[in-house]
Design a protein around this motif. Structure first.
Motif: not given
Length: 204
Positions: A105-130
């Motif tokens: 799977e090709v993935t990015c980090d949503y935290a880089t979309f910094v103009e969406d002020e106040g946006w958040s989501m529960e992460c389900n990536c299941r990586t060691a650094s989730c």
């Protein structure tokens, strides 16, 4: 705009996602916002019904001028991972920061979309650094930004030596890309102020 060799498949993290159909080497540009992407101005956003805006905001992202962009050619289906294999800090495109295997799977980090002020989501990536909860506010976290910077700087010299399916578009739109081809090998050398939230075509 999305590079070729990527397909939509079922994802274990969020319904569907983007998967490589062949190996993608580190240093390949995977996507970039471009003039062909659908975009809604601040005035058009204000007139959207709340549920319509919510649906667009789920798959698109806000730009620095307040407009909302939906990445074209299916790029909007790229899922988040806290160990993303595509990053864009200091660039106006998403770059493969390691080799991506066929079928991965090709993935990015949503935290880089910094103009969406106040946006958040529960992460389900299941990586060691989730991070469990992903927010756009995390995009300002210096520790996280240093991690992103290190991963990008490590592969930036490869950009000029690997095949770039999006070369023609990048060469016309992206100052950071052109600076890389001219020998720039670190974010500090190639950054122009453009980003995936402030793409250069907004000022052309």
């Amino acid at each position: 705009m999305l590079a070729g060799g990527i397909d939509v498949q079922a994802s274990s993290t969020h319904n569907v996602g983007l998967f490589s159909v062949r190996p993608i080497p580190a240093g390949t540009v995977i996507w970039l916002p471009c003039p062909k992407c659908s975009r809604w101005s601040t005035e058009e956003i204000a007139e959207l019904p709340e549920e319509r805006f919510a649906a667009l905001d789920k798959y698109g992202h806000l730009l620095a001028d307040g407009s909302l962009l939906l990445p074209c050619l299916g790029a909007y289906l790229m899922n988040h991972s806290c160990e993303a294999n595509v990053l864009d800090l200091g660039l106006d495109f998403g770059l493969a920061v390691r080799d991506i295997a066929a079928g991965e799977e090709v993935t990015c980090d949503y935290a880089t979309f910094v103009e969406d002020e106040g946006w958040s989501m529960e992460c389900n990536c299941r990586t060691a650094s989730c991070r469990d909860q992903v927010t756009t506010a995390q995009g300002a976290d210096q520790r996280l930004r240093e991690q992103w910077r290190g991963r990008i700087d490590a592969v930036l010299p490869l950009v000029a030596s690997v095949e770039q399916p999006l070369h023609d578009v990048l060469a016309g739109l992206s100052t950071p890309y052109r600076r890389i081809l001219q020998g720039g090998s670190a974010i500090a050398e190639v950054a122009s102020g453009a980003s995936v939230c402030a793409p250069a075509f907004l000022t052309l």
